[in-house]
Design a protein around this motif. Sequence first.
Motif, PDB file in Angstrom:
ATOM      1  N   ILE B 194       0.789  -1.124  -0.126  1.00 24.14           N
ATOM      2  CA  ILE B 194      -0.035  -0.014  -0.292  1.00 24.14           C
ATOM      3  C   ILE B 194       0.830   1.228   0.012  1.00 24.14           C
ATOM      4  N   VAL B 227      -1.541  -0.873  -4.499  1.00 25.13           N
ATOM      5  CA  VAL B 227      -2.729  -0.074  -4.318  1.00 25.13           C
ATOM      6  C   VAL B 227      -2.106   1.394  -3.642  1.00 25.13           C
ATOM      7  N   GLU B 228      -2.849   2.473  -3.979  1.00 26.73           N
ATOM      8  CA  GLU B 228      -2.386   3.771  -3.547  1.00 26.73           C
ATOM      9  C   GLU B 228      -3.173   4.383  -2.234  1.00 26.73           C
ATOM     10  N   GLY B 229      -2.497   4.776  -1.244  1.00 24.28           N
ATOM     11  CA  GLY B 229      -2.952   5.472  -0.035  1.00 24.28           C
ATOM     12  C   GLY B 229      -2.656   6.762   0.175  1.00 24.28           C
ATOM     13  N   THR B 235      -6.951   5.348   5.055  1.00 25.59           N
ATOM     14  CA  THR B 235      -6.810   4.646   3.902  1.00 25.59           C
ATOM     15  C   THR B 235      -6.521   3.281   3.565  1.00 25.59           C
ATOM     16  N   GLY B 236      -5.790   2.951   5.107  1.00 25.30           N
ATOM     17  CA  GLY B 236      -5.264   1.521   5.323  1.00 25.30           C
ATOM     18  C   GLY B 236      -6.397   0.534   5.105  1.00 25.30           C
ATOM     19  N   GLY B 239      -7.345   0.114   1.446  1.00 20.63           N
ATOM     20  CA  GLY B 239      -6.133  -0.483   0.730  1.00 20.63           C
ATOM     21  C   GLY B 239      -6.150  -1.910   0.895  1.00 20.63           C
ATOM     22  N   LEU B 243      -6.400  -4.455  -2.243  1.00 20.40           N
ATOM     23  CA  LEU B 243      -5.109  -5.775  -2.247  1.00 20.40           C
ATOM     24  C   LEU B 243      -5.827  -7.030  -2.352  1.00 20.40           C
ATOM     25  N   VAL B 253       1.741  -7.500   3.738  1.00 14.38           N
ATOM     26  CA  VAL B 253       1.711  -6.387   3.088  1.00 14.38           C
ATOM     27  C   VAL B 253       2.674  -5.368   3.783  1.00 14.38           C
ATOM     28  N   VAL B 255       3.198  -1.583   4.223  1.00 11.79           N
ATOM     29  CA  VAL B 255       2.348  -0.457   4.216  1.00 11.79           C
ATOM     30  C   VAL B 255       3.278   0.610   4.297  1.00 11.79           C
ATOM     31  N   VAL B 264      -4.666  -0.844   8.545  1.00 11.61           N
ATOM     32  CA  VAL B 264      -4.754  -2.174   7.897  1.00 11.61           C
ATOM     33  C   VAL B 264      -4.952  -3.305   9.097  1.00 11.61           C
TER      34      VAL B 264
END
Lengths: 357, 357
Positions: B194, B227-229, B235-236, B239, B243, B253, B255, B264
């Motif tokens: 991420i 993916v973009e955060g 946004t975790g 994201g 994914l 992952v 991050v 996340v």
Amino acid sequence: MNSAADKRVTLADVAKLAGVSKQTVSRVVNGSEHVTEDTRTRVLQCIDTLGFRPSALARQLSTGRSQTIGVVSNGGQGYLVSGVAYLGMVRQADKMGYALLIKEMTDFSSGSIRTMLDYLIERQVDGVIWAGPEIGDSHAWLDTFDAASLPMPLVAINAKPRPGVDTVSFDNFEAGRVATRHLLSLGRKNIGHIAGPTNRWVSQQRVEGWKAALAEAGTSEMARNVVEGDWDVHTGGPGLRRLLEICPKLDAVFVGSDRMAIGVLAEAHKLGLRVPEDLAVMGVDNLPESAYLIPPLTSMTQDTPRMAEVALRLLVRRICERRGEPYPEACAIPENPLLTHDLVVRQSTLCGKLASK
Amino acid sequence: MNSAADKRVTLADVAKLAGVSKQTVSRVVNGSEHVTEDTRTRVLQCIDTLGFRPSALARQLSTGRSQTIGVVSNGGQGYLVSGVAYLGMVRQADKMGYALLIKEMTDFSSGSIRTMLDYLIERQVDGVIWAGPEIGDSHAWLDTFDAASLPMPLVAINAKPRPGVDTVSFDNFEAGRVATRHLLSLGRKNIGHIAGPTNRWVSQQRVEGWKAALAEAGTSEMARNVVEGDWDVHTGGPGLRRLLEICPKLDAVFVGSDRMAIGVLAEAHKLGLRVPEDLAVMGVDNLPESAYLIPPLTSMTQDTPRMAEVALRLLVRRICERRGEPYPEACAIPENPLLTHDLVVRQSTLCGKLASK
DNA sequence: CTGAAAGCGCTTACAG
DNA sequence: CTGAAAGCGCTTACAG
């Protein structure tokens, strides 16, 4: 050729090139109306070709105003004040045409305070934000402070309101009370409090608020369930353990900061205590992260950037007042405003049963 | 009577009272040796009785040095840069006798940049720290920047190194590589990333590092699991979900920030994924809180205050060099240093079995 | 060791 | 509308 190594371009240079007096150039630069459209354009053009930048320093010396506000902080300890609050200040200062001059203090001996004030006077800042948190008697000098003895106005933030000193603070007493009432309203019978450092005014106020809520509820005996932390995450766990020693039946804890609360959640998890079933936990600050902890943390929102903004506006008001000028509407701040926290209830205190009572 | 409302006490006032010339008073104030002990004490006494404070403004105007460093930031987005980094800068600046003038930018149009530089020139700051994060082409102007066109030196932090521009940054490529290698070393086969906003230089570098590590390991096919955060905690979770769509067998992952990693962890918990058994998670920043998350988070330590310190020292070096003065030893900073992150392994990637391989 | 003069680059009254 | 003079408070050569 137009390199910066060259000598500075001055008003006089522009004047000579344009064939007018420095006077007139000054008028153009400052947007005075008493200049013919003709000469104005000519002067502007000369300014452009010469790349003239007026010296703010020189202007400051002659006008006596620096358009600068001194901010005195103590970086080591005021994590929030130093970080988030700056954003609020910088933004507000910018809007009102001021720059911020940042200085840091590491101790609060009367000598250091004198030195700092002298420095700010030498720099001729237009006003001062005293942003160090009130620790022990760090602000004692303000008790006998004569505002008239300083050539510029001063506003303290997050400090105890004092007569004769402008202060912008949060109502930490009320925060402690609201938080404690919340835990009481859940039916908790053995509530504890992990306070910030006891020598901090902010911590003291929150403890008083907590006591007040307990007294209101007729449960003052809980008031002894208090331990001291240092605001930081690593003191949360030890704080919880000490509370459990004092009060083995502990079923709720009001934590003085979200960061300590993170430590509490970690420790509770380690001890096998379910949050909120076995132990309700809440903090203060409402960090962006707090909504994403496991479980999401109940907290008291503290709008620190706003405190900074309000302080800056109040300061600008004082600056204008001293000069006998009208101040912008936005600066009509009440005296010694106490900003409030907002309770944000999340899962860490909200178990289905008790919540729906 | 000695109120601040009175006119400012000047060098001339002291001179008159002491019966010497302004000259001599100036010498005493600046600690020149060419003054008799006798006159020195007399002058000092007069300074004291009059409460004389030399005007830094006037001194600056005559010496041409302001002992001020301009810091240009963009508060809204650079959370870390704006908060923690300031502490490093303020402290270092203080040590070296400089004050910090803080300014904020909200957009990076060439007009705004010009205006900001002009402002700093007008203020005659001795040097500039360009602290806005590199977003898109926000720093494009530096590509064609002629250092000699600015009357004072400039140092950029956390930006892409460019020829002819002093820069102090982290080695984000290496950070991405080290992080990814760590996850690979755990035997994870389906790793995702991420990233921070893709228009950020910092994010891009980390993505490159991640790709490099995958290539080294012969597993470049994982490179599409990105993916973009936006760095922020909220946004975790989204994201992670995206994914999992791309790679349902995701087992690790990387991050881009600890704050997103908190999101996340929360999302994984919600989805019933065990960390680290089902999903290894690691972040970057190593926030104080990260050691207390559930589970404690593996992260890459990023010493932001140090970056700020180094940048300030390098700037002071440049300032001295331009003036042909020797610079303090502490300022012997290498050109365009790349600071490194340190891997801190914690439970979020370390399950007993895999770890003891 | 000490002082009179000029200057840093602007602005503020005061005249014209 | 425009300009000559004095001043903001210090420092930098230059003399003595």
